[in-house]
Enzyme design. Structure first.
Site, PDB file in Angstrom:
ATOM      1  CG  ASP A  95      22.381  71.875  73.618  1.00  0.00           C
ATOM      2  OD1 ASP A  95      22.502  70.692  73.251  1.00  0.00           O
ATOM      3  OD2 ASP A  95      23.299  72.498  74.179  1.00  0.00           O
ATOM      4  CG  HIS A  96      24.188  69.951  70.114  1.00  0.00           C
ATOM      5  ND1 HIS A  96      24.300  70.456  71.376  1.00  0.00           N
ATOM      6  CD2 HIS A  96      25.390  70.141  69.526  1.00  0.00           C
ATOM      7  CE1 HIS A  96      25.530  70.925  71.546  1.00  0.00           C
ATOM      8  NE2 HIS A  96      26.208  70.747  70.448  1.00  0.00           N
ATOM      9  CG  ASP A 160      29.824  70.802  73.191  1.00  0.00           C
ATOM     10  OD1 ASP A 160      28.954  70.435  72.385  1.00  0.00           O
ATOM     11  OD2 ASP A 160      30.502  71.831  73.036  1.00  0.00           O
ATOM     12  NE  ARG A 448      34.472  74.002  66.689  1.00  0.00           N
ATOM     13  CZ  ARG A 448      34.326  73.080  67.634  1.00  0.00           C
ATOM     14  NH1 ARG A 448      33.302  72.248  67.582  1.00  0.00           N
ATOM     15  NH2 ARG A 448      35.209  72.965  68.584  1.00  0.00           N
ATOM     16  CB  SER A 643      33.067  68.128  67.427  1.00  0.00           C
ATOM     17  OG  SER A 643      32.340  67.235  68.216  1.00  0.00           O
ATOM     18  NE  ARG A 645      30.759  66.264  65.963  1.00  0.00           N
ATOM     19  CZ  ARG A 645      30.649  67.153  64.984  1.00  0.00           C
ATOM     20  NH1 ARG A 645      30.815  66.795  63.724  1.00  0.00           N
ATOM     21  NH2 ARG A 645      30.369  68.412  65.225  1.00  0.00           N
TER      22      ARG A 645
HETATM   23  C1  MIC Z   1      30.235  71.560  67.930  1.00  0.00           C
HETATM   24  O1  MIC Z   1      30.188  72.748  68.220  1.00  0.00           O
HETATM   25  O2  MIC Z   1      30.914  71.117  66.990  1.00  0.00           O
HETATM   26  C2  MIC Z   1      29.467  70.598  68.771  1.00  0.00           C
HETATM   27  C3  MIC Z   1      28.381  70.061  67.951  1.00  0.00           C
HETATM   28  O3  MIC Z   1      28.900  71.249  69.868  1.00  0.00           O
HETATM   29  C4  MIC Z   1      30.419  69.499  69.228  1.00  0.00           C
HETATM   30  C5  MIC Z   1      29.788  68.384  69.926  1.00  0.00           C
HETATM   31  C6  MIC Z   1      29.084  67.422  69.025  1.00  0.00           C
HETATM   32  O4  MIC Z   1      29.588  67.098  67.963  1.00  0.00           O
HETATM   33  O5  MIC Z   1      28.042  66.940  69.443  1.00  0.00           O
HETATM   34  C7  MIC Z   1      31.569  69.990  70.087  1.00  0.00           C
HETATM   35  O6  MIC Z   1      31.964  71.122  69.963  1.00  0.00           O
HETATM   36  O7  MIC Z   1      32.144  69.198  70.829  1.00  0.00           O
HETATM   37 FE1  SF4 Z   2      26.030  74.218  70.182  1.00  0.00          FE
HETATM   38 FE2  SF4 Z   2      28.566  73.534  69.652  1.00  0.00          FE
HETATM   39 FE3  SF4 Z   2      27.388  75.578  68.412  1.00  0.00          FE
HETATM   40 FE4  SF4 Z   2      27.985  75.780  70.924  1.00  0.00          FE
HETATM   41  S1  SF4 Z   2      29.418  75.536  69.246  1.00  0.00           S
HETATM   42  S2  SF4 Z   2      26.063  76.410  69.976  1.00  0.00           S
HETATM   43  S3  SF4 Z   2      27.596  73.739  71.685  1.00  0.00           S
HETATM   44  S4  SF4 Z   2      26.834  73.437  68.254  1.00  0.00           S
END
Ligand code: MIC
Ligand code: SF4
Length: 754
Positions: A95-96, A160, A448, A643, A645
């Protein structure tokens, strides 16, 4: 089809006995969070009560979810653990990595072309190890999990931070780094500090323009981005019961933004409706048989202050729509105050884009309610002032919304329907003109809004609000538009007042989908080959991190003293860097490039202590590594917020940083650092942050006696010849210290395997 029904039934079969055992040892009525935690102890029935915020506890989660950007590293590590198959039901969701540019079909095809190697890797490694794979376009991990896998009273972890979304279906669902997922998939216990408990009592009922999103925007405003750290937020009360299940998901989802370990709601009618609508009557039947255990005890909700560490009360009837931002999700402004706030802060008030989607707000109900606003505007002859984009949460939601005419309502307004994926929410947005870095405002329904997140432009002021408010603000093209009191002008010059949004919670004709995008794994995957090309720029097999040599770290240099907010986006940026998530060396070239250097207020510009020259952070660190010089990173509060990550922890480890010393950490990042064999330390005295100068050299003096609850001592040698000695706290327990000694938690698993 109901996935893993047998597993769910097994969990429920243990529930009564385990809850009773817990009630006995704790000696009082239990909250829902405690019930879920105590029924998932690795060692079975509870035999001792745990201390909230103190005890490290081994848990046995029921399942694991991973998304494409984090699954690569998680599975590269899992490959090394020497297992044949995952020990618990697990899934990977693509999805990302899908960019939003012109619209779903073209964007998805482009993404398949660009990310072919990575998708093939994820698909084949999933196939090999017994992991369900949700193909690109199937949807956003957390929506797909809610629709298919989440179940009341269950416990899951996911790579995640928004895994917490599944709290909307009464789970304890927790975001973790890949190394934690490896523990669970390898059949080992998963450790977590027993959380504190924050109760949120919801009274009244949402009405008019307010929606579930406003509950969490309000909570974020109250608790701030670190107020939930180390805690589970449990929602209850008549107001909680009145919310839809996906609305509950929205609230739990954004609990990640206050640092909460997770959030949850007791099993109720809304969950029954949602489970039934998504084809899981069997789960309803099973849950109903133990329903009393799937919510908090009556005494708890009657006298919440006795049972929760902190209590918040929100009256939904009085709640106003909120618009949070810019640059941080906890800066809340009620819609009625926006005019004054925007002018006091000189925020650009012209809204250029409205975006609806992300795992937080991409349900059928979200789209339906936003569409009701769009429909009114079209009918009244109003031309939208801003551009509009949508990412549906899943193919099931998209297909159903399309069938029900919801998408065509949007299309009449010229809305771009992007792929069922994260898209702009993770910076996968090819926004025209973003490179000009103009000051501008966008509104979105995501969670975010850190600087640069959606479009890479540091001057984009991103505001978070509900989907229906996004629709209203984008149509008005004005951040200060208050749909409750203000009017819009149509093509004929008439004033038009929008009525409050309305939309079905669940599709009246039921959900439908042609191809949900699921790929089941092979029964026996032992012959499946997983290929990683040696010359790939996208994927790289991992080497072991070196074990600790038993010596103090001495003569370390300061790589960077970070000033202010430092999220994982600052440490390991997403957007264009997502393509290197499976290649540790390549992605390390983004290490800390978004962090502000305390000494010159610049990003990606630090002094190389060996040459005196200023240069980029990753290059400077590579120079230290090449010279065999250890280094440290210093940071402010809530370091690593955002995140899950683990790249944000693996990159410094890979490039030779030895310790990260900050005023405070965000939970997932702190654990990630520990797991990767780094020293994650905090100033015993916050003001010691001020003692760190640009040219300092650092010596650890008592690392040999590194032990739980004993602070470490750091000697700081200033360039003028003076010295300071400061104390550094840590939260390592004995087994976590073993990770440090072994070089990483994974090294330890490998040692145990051999
Ligand atoms: C996000 O919303 O910041 C992400 C991208 O979903 C991350 C995960 C990632 O960095 O791959 C998260 O929230 O953990
Ligand atoms: Fe994807 Fe993270 Fe955004 Fe949710 S918050 S849509 S998991 S990038």
């Amino acid at each position: 089809m109901v996935f893993d029904l047998d597993m769910i039934k097994r969990v429920y079969a243990m529930y009564p006995e385990r809850v009773n055992a817990a009630r006995k040892v704790v000696g009082r009525p239990l909250t829902l969070s405690e019930k879920i935690l105590y029924t998932h102890l690795w060692n079975g029935n509870a035999s001792v009560p745990f201390e909230r915020g103190k005890s490290y506890v081994d848990f046995a989660p029921d399942r694991v979810a991973m998304q494409d950007a984090t699954a690569q590293m998680a599975l590269l590590q899992f490959m090394q653990a020497g297992k044949k198959r995952v020990a618990v039901p697990s899934t990977v969701h693509a999805d990302h990595l899908i960019q939003a540019r012109v619209g779903a079909s073209k964007d998805l095809q482009d993404s398949l072309n660009q990310n072919n190697e990575v998708f093939n890797f994820l698909s084949s490694i999933s196939n090999k190890y017994g992991i369900g794979f949700w193909k690109p376009g199937a949807g956003i991990i957390h929506q797909v999990v809610l629709e298919n896998y989440a179940f009341p009273g269950g416990m899951m972890i996911g790579t995640d931070s928004h895994t917490v979304n599944a709290g909307g279906l009464g789970m304890v669902a927790i975001g973790v780094g890949g190394a934690d997922a490896v523990d669970v998939m390898a059949g080992m216990a998963w450790e977590l500090k027993f959380p504190k408990l924050i109760g949120v009592k919801l009274t009244g009922k949402l009405n008019g323009w307010t929606s579930a999103k406003d509950v969490i925007l309000k909570v974020a405003d109250i608790l701030t981005v670190k107020g939930g750290t180390g805690a589970i937020v449990e929602y209850f009360g008549e107001g909680a019961v009145s919310l839809s299940c996906t609305g509950k998901g929205t609230i739990c989802n954004m609990g990640a933004e206050i640092g909460a370990t997770t959030s949850t709601f007791g099993y109720d009618e809304s969950m029954r409706r949602y489970l039934a609508a998504t084809g899981r009557e069997e789960v309803v039947k099973a849950a109903d048989s133990i329903a009393e255990h799937l919510t908090g005890d009556k005494e708890v909700y009657e006298n919440p202050s006795q049972y929760f560490d902190q209590l918040i009360e929100i009256n939904l009837s009085e709640l106003e729509p909120h618009i949070n931002g810019p640059f941080t999700p906890d800066r809340g402004t009620p819609v009625s105050k926006m005019k004054a706030e925007a002018s006091a802060n000189e925020w650009p008030t012209k809204v250029e884009w409205g975006l609806i989607g992300s795992c937080t707000n991409s349900s059928y109900e979200d789209l339906a309610r936003a569409a009701s606003i769009v429909k009114q505007a079209v009918a009244a002859g109003i031309t939208p002032k801003a551009e509009f984009g949508i990412n549906p949460g899943s193919e099931q939601v998209r297909y159903t919304a399309d069938r029900d005419g919801i998408l065509s309502d949007f299309e009449k307004m010229g809305t771009k329907i992007f792929t069922n994926a994260c898209g702009p929410c993770i910076g996968q947005w090819d926004r025209e003109g973003a490179e000009k870095h103009e000051k501008n405002t966008i509104v979105h329904s995501f969670n975010r809004n850190f600087s640069k997140r959606a479009d890479g432009n540091p001057n984009t002021h991103a505001f978070v609000t509900s989907p229906e408010m996004v629709a209203a603000l984008a149509i008005a093209g004005d951040l200060t538009f208050n749909p409750i009191t203000d009017t819009l002008t149509n093509e004929k010059g008439q004033a038009v007042k929008l009525s409050a949004p309305a939309g079905d919670e669940l599709p009246t004709k039921g959900f439908a989908v042609e191809d949900n995008g699921y790929q089941a794994p092979a029964e026996d995957g032992s012959n499946v080959e997983v290929k990683v090309a040696a010359d790939s720029s996208r994927l790289q097999l991992l080497d072991n991190f070196p074990i600790w040599d038993g010596q103090n770290i001495t003569d370390a240099k300061l790589l960077i003293k970070v000033k202010g907010k430092c999220t994982t986006d600052h440490i390991s940026m997403a957007g264009p860097w997502l393509k290197y998530r499976g290649h540790l060396d390549n992605i390390s070239n983004n290490m800390l490039i978004g962090a502000v250097n305390f000494f010159n207020d610049k990003t990606n510009d630090v002094k190389n202590q060996l040459t005196g020259a200023y240069g980029e952070v990753p290059a400077t660190q590579r120079a230290y590594k090449a010279a065999g010089v250890p280094s440290i990173v210093v940071g402010d509060h809530n370091y690593g917020e955002g995140s899950s990550r683990e790249h944000a922890a693996m990159e410094p480890r890979h490039l030779g940083v030895k310790a990260v010393i900050v005023k405070s950490f965000a939970r997932i990042h702190e654990t990630n650092l520990k797991k990767q064999g780094m020293l994650a330390l905090t100033f015993a005295l916050e003001s010691d942050y001020d003692k760190i100068h640009e040219d300092d050299t650092f010596n650890f003096v008592d690392l040999a006696s590194f032990s739980p609850e004993k602070p470490l001592t750091l000697e700081i040698c200033h360039s003028n010849g003076t010295k300071d000695k400061i104390q550094l706290n840590h939260t390592y327990n004995a087994s976590q210290i073993e990770w440090f000694k072994a070089g990483s938690a994974l090294n330890l698993i490998k040692l145990m395997e051999n």
